[in-house]
Design a protein around this motif. Structure first.
Motif, PDB file in Angstrom:
ATOM      1  N   VAL A 114      65.267 -69.829  79.763  1.00  0.00           N
ATOM      2  CA  VAL A 114      65.563 -69.627  81.178  1.00  0.00           C
ATOM      3  C   VAL A 114      66.543 -68.471  81.300  1.00  0.00           C
ATOM      4  CG1 VAL A 114      65.120 -71.962  82.006  1.00  0.00           C
ATOM      5  CG2 VAL A 114      67.368 -71.402  81.067  1.00  0.00           C
ATOM      6  N   GLY A 115      66.360 -67.675  82.333  1.00  0.00           N
ATOM      7  CA  GLY A 115      67.354 -66.674  82.683  1.00  0.00           C
ATOM      8  C   GLY A 115      68.110 -67.129  83.903  1.00  0.00           C
ATOM      9  N   ASN A 116      69.129 -66.416  84.276  1.00  0.00           N
ATOM     10  CA  ASN A 116      69.874 -66.800  85.473  1.00  0.00           C
ATOM     11  C   ASN A 116      68.996 -66.737  86.727  1.00  0.00           C
ATOM     12  OD1 ASN A 116      70.528 -63.883  84.590  1.00  0.00           O
ATOM     13  ND2 ASN A 116      70.878 -63.798  86.796  1.00  0.00           N
ATOM     14  N   HIS A 117      68.033 -65.802  86.757  1.00  0.00           N
ATOM     15  CA  HIS A 117      67.198 -65.688  87.958  1.00  0.00           C
ATOM     16  C   HIS A 117      66.183 -66.809  88.083  1.00  0.00           C
ATOM     17  CE1 HIS A 117      68.503 -62.014  89.935  1.00  0.00           C
ATOM     18  NE2 HIS A 117      68.762 -61.535  88.729  1.00  0.00           N
ATOM     19  N   GLU A 118      65.923 -67.522  87.025  1.00  0.00           N
ATOM     20  CA  GLU A 118      65.061 -68.709  87.150  1.00  0.00           C
ATOM     21  C   GLU A 118      65.729 -69.771  88.025  1.00  0.00           C
ATOM     22  OE1 GLU A 118      62.411 -66.756  84.556  1.00  0.00           O
ATOM     23  OE2 GLU A 118      64.555 -66.945  84.235  1.00  0.00           O
ATOM     24  N   PHE A 119      67.047 -69.655  88.224  1.00  0.00           N
ATOM     25  CA  PHE A 119      67.782 -70.614  89.044  1.00  0.00           C
ATOM     26  C   PHE A 119      68.046 -70.085  90.455  1.00  0.00           C
ATOM     27  CE2 PHE A 119      68.877 -71.752  84.692  1.00  0.00           C
ATOM     28  CZ  PHE A 119      68.762 -73.142  84.705  1.00  0.00           C
ATOM     29  N   ASP A 120      67.437 -68.958  90.821  1.00  0.00           N
ATOM     30  CA  ASP A 120      67.719 -68.363  92.133  1.00  0.00           C
ATOM     31  C   ASP A 120      67.446 -69.329  93.281  1.00  0.00           C
ATOM     32  OD1 ASP A 120      68.585 -65.994  91.090  1.00  0.00           O
ATOM     33  OD2 ASP A 120      66.745 -64.869  91.477  1.00  0.00           O
ATOM     34  N   LEU A 126      63.019 -74.783  89.876  1.00  0.00           N
ATOM     35  CA  LEU A 126      62.655 -74.414  88.507  1.00  0.00           C
ATOM     36  C   LEU A 126      61.900 -75.543  87.816  1.00  0.00           C
ATOM     37  CD1 LEU A 126      62.772 -72.757  85.893  1.00  0.00           C
ATOM     38  CD2 LEU A 126      65.089 -73.674  85.531  1.00  0.00           C
ATOM     39  N   THR A 127      62.445 -76.748  87.861  1.00  0.00           N
ATOM     40  CA  THR A 127      61.832 -77.872  87.127  1.00  0.00           C
ATOM     41  C   THR A 127      60.607 -78.445  87.848  1.00  0.00           C
ATOM     42  OG1 THR A 127      63.370 -79.422  88.186  1.00  0.00           O
ATOM     43  CG2 THR A 127      64.019 -78.491  86.059  1.00  0.00           C
ATOM     44  N   GLY A 128      60.461 -78.084  89.124  1.00  0.00           N
ATOM     45  CA  GLY A 128      59.319 -78.565  89.889  1.00  0.00           C
ATOM     46  C   GLY A 128      58.243 -77.509  90.028  1.00  0.00           C
ATOM     47  N   ARG A 129      58.355 -76.698  91.056  1.00  0.00           N
ATOM     48  CA  ARG A 129      57.312 -75.722  91.376  1.00  0.00           C
ATOM     49  C   ARG A 129      57.039 -74.748  90.234  1.00  0.00           C
ATOM     50  NH1 ARG A 129      57.086 -70.479  93.144  1.00  0.00           N
ATOM     51  NH2 ARG A 129      59.370 -70.329  93.009  1.00  0.00           N
ATOM     52  N   ASP A 135      52.245 -72.528  82.058  1.00  0.00           N
ATOM     53  CA  ASP A 135      51.627 -73.188  80.901  1.00  0.00           C
ATOM     54  C   ASP A 135      52.529 -73.143  79.677  1.00  0.00           C
ATOM     55  OD1 ASP A 135      49.424 -73.629  82.469  1.00  0.00           O
ATOM     56  OD2 ASP A 135      48.305 -71.883  81.714  1.00  0.00           O
ATOM     57  N   PHE A 136      53.706 -72.613  79.825  1.00  0.00           N
ATOM     58  CA  PHE A 136      54.663 -72.485  78.726  1.00  0.00           C
ATOM     59  C   PHE A 136      55.931 -73.256  79.070  1.00  0.00           C
ATOM     60  CE2 PHE A 136      54.810 -68.913  81.635  1.00  0.00           C
ATOM     61  CZ  PHE A 136      56.138 -68.852  82.019  1.00  0.00           C
ATOM     62  N   ASP A 137      56.764 -73.512  78.063  1.00  0.00           N
ATOM     63  CA  ASP A 137      58.008 -74.249  78.262  1.00  0.00           C
ATOM     64  C   ASP A 137      59.152 -73.306  78.610  1.00  0.00           C
ATOM     65  OD1 ASP A 137      56.951 -76.805  77.647  1.00  0.00           O
ATOM     66  OD2 ASP A 137      57.076 -76.350  75.504  1.00  0.00           O
ATOM     67  N   TYR A 138      59.954 -73.724  79.594  1.00  0.00           N
ATOM     68  CA  TYR A 138      61.220 -73.048  79.889  1.00  0.00           C
ATOM     69  C   TYR A 138      62.329 -73.799  79.160  1.00  0.00           C
ATOM     70  CZ  TYR A 138      60.219 -69.434  83.373  1.00  0.00           C
ATOM     71  OH  TYR A 138      59.821 -68.278  84.002  1.00  0.00           O
ATOM     72  N   LEU A 139      63.117 -73.095  78.359  1.00  0.00           N
ATOM     73  CA  LEU A 139      64.078 -73.716  77.449  1.00  0.00           C
ATOM     74  C   LEU A 139      65.514 -73.349  77.812  1.00  0.00           C
ATOM     75  CD1 LEU A 139      62.148 -72.773  74.169  1.00  0.00           C
ATOM     76  CD2 LEU A 139      61.913 -74.875  75.539  1.00  0.00           C
ATOM     77  N   GLY A 140      66.392 -74.347  77.714  1.00  0.00           N
ATOM     78  CA  GLY A 140      67.809 -74.106  77.987  1.00  0.00           C
ATOM     79  C   GLY A 140      68.670 -75.107  77.243  1.00  0.00           C
ATOM     80  N   ALA A 141      68.970 -74.817  75.982  1.00  0.00           N
ATOM     81  CA  ALA A 141      69.738 -75.763  75.160  1.00  0.00           C
ATOM     82  C   ALA A 141      71.158 -75.949  75.662  1.00  0.00           C
ATOM     83  CB  ALA A 141      69.755 -75.273  73.708  1.00  0.00           C
ATOM     84  N   ASN A 142      71.709 -74.945  76.371  1.00  0.00           N
ATOM     85  CA  ASN A 142      73.097 -75.061  76.856  1.00  0.00           C
ATOM     86  C   ASN A 142      73.162 -75.364  78.344  1.00  0.00           C
ATOM     87  OD1 ASN A 142      72.143 -72.443  77.500  1.00  0.00           O
ATOM     88  ND2 ASN A 142      74.238 -71.657  77.634  1.00  0.00           N
ATOM     89  N   VAL A 143      72.072 -75.879  78.915  1.00  0.00           N
ATOM     90  CA  VAL A 143      72.052 -76.328  80.310  1.00  0.00           C
ATOM     91  C   VAL A 143      72.124 -77.847  80.300  1.00  0.00           C
ATOM     92  CG1 VAL A 143      70.823 -76.287  82.498  1.00  0.00           C
ATOM     93  CG2 VAL A 143      70.626 -74.335  80.928  1.00  0.00           C
ATOM     94  N   TYR A 144      73.225 -78.372  80.841  1.00  0.00           N
ATOM     95  CA  TYR A 144      73.485 -79.807  80.734  1.00  0.00           C
ATOM     96  C   TYR A 144      73.495 -80.473  82.106  1.00  0.00           C
ATOM     97  CZ  TYR A 144      75.215 -78.253  76.186  1.00  0.00           C
ATOM     98  OH  TYR A 144      75.333 -77.671  74.944  1.00  0.00           O
ATOM     99  N   ILE A 185      72.576 -75.635  92.126  1.00  0.00           N
ATOM    100  CA  ILE A 185      72.824 -76.075  90.750  1.00  0.00           C
ATOM    101  C   ILE A 185      73.926 -77.134  90.702  1.00  0.00           C
ATOM    102  CG2 ILE A 185      72.013 -73.945  89.671  1.00  0.00           C
ATOM    103  CD1 ILE A 185      74.962 -73.060  89.499  1.00  0.00           C
ATOM    104  N   GLU A 186      74.029 -77.912  91.735  1.00  0.00           N
ATOM    105  CA  GLU A 186      75.102 -78.906  91.835  1.00  0.00           C
ATOM    106  C   GLU A 186      75.029 -79.965  90.750  1.00  0.00           C
ATOM    107  OE1 GLU A 186      76.081 -78.910  96.627  1.00  0.00           O
ATOM    108  OE2 GLU A 186      74.544 -80.281  95.836  1.00  0.00           O
ATOM    109  N   ASP A 187      73.847 -80.220  90.225  1.00  0.00           N
ATOM    110  CA  ASP A 187      73.677 -81.330  89.273  1.00  0.00           C
ATOM    111  C   ASP A 187      73.674 -80.884  87.816  1.00  0.00           C
ATOM    112  OD1 ASP A 187      73.493 -83.111  91.399  1.00  0.00           O
ATOM    113  OD2 ASP A 187      71.318 -82.845  91.562  1.00  0.00           O
ATOM    114  N   ILE A 188      73.921 -79.601  87.575  1.00  0.00           N
ATOM    115  CA  ILE A 188      73.913 -79.111  86.196  1.00  0.00           C
ATOM    116  C   ILE A 188      75.138 -78.251  85.935  1.00  0.00           C
ATOM    117  CG2 ILE A 188      71.399 -79.142  86.030  1.00  0.00           C
ATOM    118  CD1 ILE A 188      71.487 -76.074  86.396  1.00  0.00           C
ATOM    119  N   GLU A 189      75.367 -77.959  84.671  1.00  0.00           N
ATOM    120  CA  GLU A 189      76.432 -77.035  84.282  1.00  0.00           C
ATOM    121  C   GLU A 189      75.996 -76.294  83.022  1.00  0.00           C
ATOM    122  OE1 GLU A 189      79.700 -79.682  84.060  1.00  0.00           O
ATOM    123  OE2 GLU A 189      79.230 -80.401  82.044  1.00  0.00           O
TER     124      GLU A 189
END
Length: 796
Positions: A114-120, A126-129, A135-144, A185-189
């Protein structure tokens, strides 16, 4: 040198051998080749970063390059380091970036960080639409998940390409929290990348033997930091940066690193902390202009050597196959839909708003334009609607303006027309920079020797006023810069709304790179569109925001303008008209388009060019000079009448000479870029007060040195040069750059303290003799240009 002394698979085999020898002598020893790619196996990693939906610009070229390279190595993974979408051009952004995702699906993108713009548009989008369309996975190991260490996104994906199993880890810059709207992004950090990377590697190593990957690849949306010039890997690693931490401290089990976010281009071999070997670190630049390529070759023991580490220009390929044709079809459909939606009306203009032109009608990037200044206004306004703090003013470059806004009968402006003006979808943000560096920007309008365009005129928002002297020597051309009517403070930090292109030093505006960039999370087109939606109908501001003193008719002594009392002293009886005159001596015929404006306190009436009719006129009267100035003397009568209700006392009258605001075609050929104001102090006495005194009163505005000699009369001059006075029975005064003989000291662009004229009518002094107050003109280099400034009084 192998990453592991025995290799990832071989170490496990030895453990099994020891255990087996104690329990079951007949157990066969496991062959390391069974759990590691055989020696000589090739793995090709193709990669993009910061594509930003540039499908119309580069998707077909990218597809050709990807497919051509896939044909060369059977074990090929196509990956991304994030920002596939967001800050996209209109063909993609108009459809929620779905065409971009469709094209990446067609190219069989295996996984993406994921890039920062994926969260625009927020985490839910991002996780829905977005995720459901990809068809590929969006990955963010440091997104909690907020307040936990539980990943909110998948930290890694296991990808099989040919005969090789690849683990792809994704992380994103920790700065993402400040780059997107907080409400989304209220529910993530976002945590630090390296701890998340190394924890994920440990999880991979703990997988059952049969599930362990042959190679681990890192996709990090965090790259080498911005700098004034390209830097080496060693210089980057010496910095205290997110990028340096990733490269130096990511687990030695990571075989290759792709980065993004900073839009830089590099292909490096970086040292690994566990020994004297290296691993590849690549970033492709931006927008699919390059395809990153790493080819790894297996040593057969779980370790890999990099045989190829480079960036391939995508424009160089002419390859075609069914996948390329599918991409072409998706693009054609997206362009057709964009053309349809582009016809939607956004707002309106009252007349043409255009780029500057040469005498033959061609685009002129070396001159001021109503369009450039309007775009700068829109950029400044766009920051106000973003999640980051407001900007002090906006600046844009002329090369980013690709079309004009034309009235065309009804003045309607469509989405497509707005997009044609700003088609590049530059990221909009703020550069925080010192006032001295802002001055440096305006010096850099004069481009380096050998440039195809010697001068690039920046578009500036209405908060700025700039005065320069094009005839001065290099580095000393900026005379003054004002922000909201105040002289710029060289040591203060200002927030400048601008484009990512300029922020990185584009068009040789290197002073921007001395500041700190903040991304607003949007693009210039979005701000531009929103500005029209909010402000329509939009009119061009024809008032010049950058003025060149080298062309000024007063500074160059082509015109000497004065207001005189026509043989009477400025002692006026209440209710009685007093006659004055505006006198201008021209050394040549000067074009039309000037306005003389008079301002006086309440109760006064002033008539310009209409003697005897002052009772019908109000203070603030103005008169156009339709014929300009002919060579020689030019005179315009002025009648001043204090009403019966005006109390006895001293009052100040102010007369201003300026170019009419509608004289836009003048701009950088402006004959009077610095309007002048002169002040006359008059004494009002009762109708039966003292009679007229002998002698006259005169005020002049000049652009040269002046010497006055008065005998029985008084003269005041205000000018841009030195002044000496000699009085015998009279008084003379001069003003330059300060109040009452005080010279203002400013700091020039190169840091020297020197006397500089200021923007705004810097000085307007009243001089006196025997209680009779007389006129003094405004300094030749000093102006009162902003439409929101008060008329009358002393303008600073």
């Amino acid at each position: 040198m192998p990453r592991y002394p025995l290799g990832r698979g071989c170490a496990l085999a030895v453990t099994a051998l020891i255990a087996g020898s104690l329990a079951t002598p007949a157990l066969a020893v496991q062959d390391p080749a069974a759990v590691a790619a055989p020696e000589g196996t090739k793995l090709q990693l193709l990669n993009i970063n910061d594509f930003h939906g540039r499908i119309a610009e580069s998707s077909v070229a990218l597809a050709r390059t990807v497919q051509e390279q896939r044909g060369n190595v059977s074990n090929t993974a196509f990956l991304s380091a994030g920002d596939n979408i967001g800050a996209s051009t209109y063909v993609s952004s108009s459809q929620g970036d779905k065409p971009t995702i469709d094209i990446l699906n067609a190219l069989q993108l295996n996984a993406s960080a994921v890039g920062n713009h994926e969260f625009d548009k927020g985490t839910d989008d991002l996780t829905g639409r977005v995720a459901s369309a990809a068809d590929f996975d969006y990955l963010g190991a440091n997104v909690y998940k907020k307040g936990t260490s539980q990943p909110a996104l998948d930290p890694y994906a296991l990808v099989t390409v040919g005969d090789v199993d690849v683990a792809v880890i994704g992380v994103v810059t920790r700065e993402t929290a400040s780059l997107v709207s907080p409400g989304g992004i209220e529910d993530i950090e976002f945590g630090a990348p390296v701890p998340a990377i190394n924890k994920t590697v440990e999880e991979l190593n703990d997988l059952p033997e049969a599930e362990q990957p042959d190679a681990i690849v890192l996709q990090a949306h965090a790259g080498a930091t911005e700098s004034e010039s390209d830097t080496t890997l060693e210089e980057q690693l010496a910095r205290d940066s997110e990028f340096a931490d990733i490269v130096k401290n990511s687990s030695a089990d990571v075989d290759a690193i792709f980065t993004g976010h900073t839009h830089k281009e590099y292909a490096w071999q970086a040292p690994v902390a566990d020994g004297d070997r290296t691993r590849p670190v690549v970033q492709t630049g931006e927008y699919g202009n390059n395809l990153g390529q790493i080819v790894l070759e297996s040593n057969g023991d779980g370790s890999w050597d990099a045989a190829t580490v480079k960036n391939l220009p995508t424009k160089d390929s002419t390859f075609s196959d069914p996948t390329v044709k599918e991409v072409e079809s998706i693009l054609a459909d997206a362009e057709a839909k964009a053309e349809e939606t582009g016809s939607v009306k956004v707002g309106a203009i009252t007349e043409d708003i255009k780029r500057a032109e040469t005498s033959d009608g061609k685009e002129n990037r070396g001159a001021e334009s109503t369009l450039g200044n309007l775009v700068a206004d829109a950029l400044k306004a766009g920051i106000e609607d973003s999640p980051i703090a407001e900007a002090d003013f906006g600046i844009t470059n002329p090369g980013g303006l690709r079309d004009d806004l034309l009235y065309d009968g009804n003045g309607e402006v469509t989405v497509a027309e707005l997009n044609a003006v700003l088609p590049f979808a530059n990221q909009l943000g703020v550069v925080s920079m010192r006032g001295a560096d802002v001055i440096g920007l305006f010096e850099e309008q004069w481009q380096p020797e050998g440039s195809s365009r010697p001068f690039l005129h920046l578009g500036i928002s209405e908060q700025l006023n700039v005065v320069y002297d094009s005839a001065a020597e290099k580095g000393k051309r900026v005379v003054s810069v004002e922000v909201n009517g105040e002289k710029i403070d060289p040591s203060r930090t200002y927030r400048v709304a601008t484009l990512s292109f300029l922020a990185t030093g584009g068009d040789n505006f290197g002073s921007f790179t001395k500041g700190t960039w903040e991304d607003s999370g949007t693009i210039d087109f979005d701000a531009w569109r929103d500005y029209f939606a909010a402000e329509s109908p939009v009119s061009p501001d024809k008032q010049e925001r950058q003025a060149d003193t080298a062309r000024d008719i007063i500074a160059t002594k082509k015109l000497d303008a004065r207001v005189t009392s026509e043989g009477k002293s400025p002692t006026i009886e209440a209710g009685e008209p007093a006659e004055f005159a505006f006198n201008a001596t021209a050394t040549e015929d000067l074009p039309d388009g000037y306005t003389l404006t008079a301002d006086a306190p309440e109760g006064f009436s002033i008539a310009i060019g209409q003697p005897g009719k002052s009772a019908d006129r109000a203070a603030g009267d103005s008169a156009e000079l339709p014929d300009g100035f002919t060579r020689g003397e030019n005179t315009l009568p002025i009648t001043v009448t204090p009403g019966d209700g005006v109390e006895p006392g001293s009052y100040t009258l102010r007369f201003s000479l300026a170019l009419r605001p509608d004289q836009g075609p003048f701009f950088d050929n402006n004959p009077l870029p610095l309007p002048r104001s002169v002040s006359i102090d008059v004494d009002v006495v009762p109708a039966d007060g003292p009679g007229d005194s002998e002698g006259g009163t005169e005020g002049s505005t000049e652009g040269s040195d002046s010497t006055g000699d008065s005998e029985g009369e008084t003269q005041g001059s205000t000018e841009g040069g030195d002044s000496a006075g000699d009085s015998e029975g009279g008084t003379e005064g001069s003003t330059e750059g300060g109040d009452s003989g005080t010279t203002g000291s400013e700091t020039s662009a190169d840091g020297r303290d020197e006397d500089l004229p200021r923007t705004g009518s810097d000085v307007s002094l009243a001089l006196g003799l025997s209680g009779v107050l007389l006129l003094a003109g405004a300094v030749a280099l000093l102006i009162a240009r902003r439409r929101n400034r008060p008329q009358g009084g002393v303008i600073r």
